[in-house]
Design an enzyme around this catalytic site. Structure first.
Site, PDB file in Angstrom:
ATOM      1  N   ASP A 235      66.537  56.146 -20.349  1.00 42.16           N
ATOM      2  CA  ASP A 235      65.955  57.373 -20.260  1.00 42.16           C
ATOM      3  C   ASP A 235      65.498  57.722 -18.783  1.00 42.16           C
ATOM      4  O   ASP A 235      65.347  56.384 -18.127  1.00 42.16           O
ATOM      5  CB  ASP A 235      64.993  57.742 -21.289  1.00 42.16           C
ATOM      6  CG  ASP A 235      64.641  59.011 -21.181  1.00 42.16           C
ATOM      7  OD1 ASP A 235      65.249  60.067 -21.019  1.00 42.16           O
ATOM      8  OD2 ASP A 235      63.224  59.196 -21.001  1.00 42.16           O
TER       9      ASP A 235
ATOM     10  N   ASP B 192      63.335  61.015 -17.369  1.00 45.91           N
ATOM     11  CA  ASP B 192      62.091  61.462 -17.363  1.00 45.91           C
ATOM     12  C   ASP B 192      61.160  60.528 -17.973  1.00 45.91           C
ATOM     13  O   ASP B 192      61.067  60.458 -19.319  1.00 45.91           O
ATOM     14  CB  ASP B 192      62.006  62.830 -17.597  1.00 45.91           C
ATOM     15  CG  ASP B 192      62.646  63.849 -16.849  1.00 45.91           C
ATOM     16  OD1 ASP B 192      62.214  63.811 -15.625  1.00 45.91           O
ATOM     17  OD2 ASP B 192      63.426  64.749 -17.264  1.00 45.91           O
TER      18      ASP B 192
ATOM     19  N   ASP C 150      60.798  56.637 -23.497  1.00 44.27           N
ATOM     20  CA  ASP C 150      59.358  56.796 -23.444  1.00 44.27           C
ATOM     21  C   ASP C 150      59.043  57.778 -24.495  1.00 44.27           C
ATOM     22  O   ASP C 150      57.895  57.978 -24.772  1.00 44.27           O
ATOM     23  CB  ASP C 150      58.777  57.526 -22.082  1.00 44.27           C
ATOM     24  CG  ASP C 150      59.258  58.981 -21.724  1.00 44.27           C
ATOM     25  OD1 ASP C 150      60.536  59.052 -21.988  1.00 44.27           O
ATOM     26  OD2 ASP C 150      58.450  59.824 -21.867  1.00 44.27           O
TER      27      ASP C 150
END
Length: 334
Positions: free
Chosen positions: A15, A17, A214
């Protein structure tokens, strides 16, 4: 690298961001981790729900931060949404686009006609994050959906991580329409749907992919749905309290402070952690309550506690039995 966590995998799907960068600032150690993977022959891919940039733009952004990337390695929810629209609609169909120019460009290149008004009789609405999205665009989308247009959402992330804290994401903008229309989107394209992850694995020919994210509700749930192991890093949205309360479909295989865990033994990050004197912490359970004692690495304590909270102890029923444990639980707002 066979003794490292990443040694068991032939593809790492990152991922972006909250894992590699925060908005436009690289996260410490991310570039070094990617370059080390490449040097060791591990294939890398990037999968993002952010629909405000095209793959080439994302690759350029990453390269400018010192994180090497090629457009072919980047999968975005904007590209995935445009491809799905093209599969379901006749060529040239009018599609009302709510989002950034990147999403509009993807729709156009998919052979469809991006429009801005419900008066253009769009057969579909596609909604993605864009920093300039405002009331007018949302109003046109509401009118189009009420008139019968199919409502596609690139993703439903409520927030975007940033150096200043979480900011409203596409899910927050979708909530505006959800309130106005009293209904959900017809189709959600991005994570936690597994399509981006399975596409990344297919494109690289991977047999043993690892997802790194995250967010429990997008990255990790998407990995679980895709049947892929995952690593949660604590550099973005989801924190220790979220992990302790995670339902089975949002539980990662591993947890770590940051990407450096890829190059340490897998057992140092595996969830839940087995009890071991070497960890420095111990957990004692008494029915529906549990006490954390000792001191050491906070992530080791988190891994141990997942063993009891995932077995029925509420995170609110955790207490500290040592000053270090009490301070740690307090820092997690427990």
């Amino acid at each position: 690298m066979t003794d490292h966590l990443v040694g068991g995998y032939d593809l790492v799907i990152f991922d972006l961001d909250g894992v590699v960068y925060l908005i436009d600032k690289p996260i410490a150690g991310a570039a070094e981790a990617v370059e080390r993977l490449r040097a060791d022959g591990v294939t890398v891919a990037y999968a993002t729900n952010n629909a405000s940039r095209r793959a080439a733009d994302v690759a350029a952004l990453l390269t400018g931060m010192g994180v090497s990337a090629e457009p072919a390695e980047v999968l975005t929810s904007a590209g995935a949404a445009a491809a799905l629209l093209a599969e379901r609609l006749p060529a040239g169909s009018p599609v009302l686009v709510v989002g950034a120019d990147a999403l509009r460009d993807e729709v156009r290149e998919a052979g469809l006609d991006p429009v801005l008004s419900a008066e253009d009789a769009p057969v579909a609405v596609v909604q993605g994050y864009g920093p300039e999205v405002g009331w007018k665009a949302l109003a046109e989308a509401a009118l189009a959906v009420r008139a019968g247009a199919t409502w596609f959402a690139t993703n439903t992330d409520r927030t975007l991580p940033s150096p200043r804290g979480p900011l409203p994401g596409n899910g927050s903008l979708i909530a505006v329409l959800r309130t106005a229309l009293d209904r959900d989107p017809d189709v959600v394209v991005g994570k936690p749907q597994p399509g981006i992850f399975t596409a990344a694995a297919k494109l690289s020919g991977s047999e043993r992919p690892l997802v790194v994210g995250d967010r429990l509700d997008t990255d990790i749930q998407g990995a679980v749905t895709a049947g892929m192991p995952s690593l949660l890093v604590l550099t973005g949205v989801s924190g220790p309290a979220d992990l302790l309360a995670a339902p089975p479909d949002r539980r990662p295989t591993y947890v770590a402070t940051d990407l450096s865990a890829l190059f340490r033994p897998a057992e140092d990050a595996r969830l839940p952690a087995p009890g071991s004197p070497a960890i420095g912490w111990r957990v004692t359970r008494d029915g529906g309550r549990a006490t954390l004692d000792g001191s050491g690495d906070p992530v080791d304590a988190l891994r141990l506690l997942c063993g009891v909270t995932w077995d029925g102890v509420s995170p609110s029923a955790l207490t500290g039995g040592s000053p270090e444990a009490t301070r740690l639980l307090s820092s997690w707002n427990l």
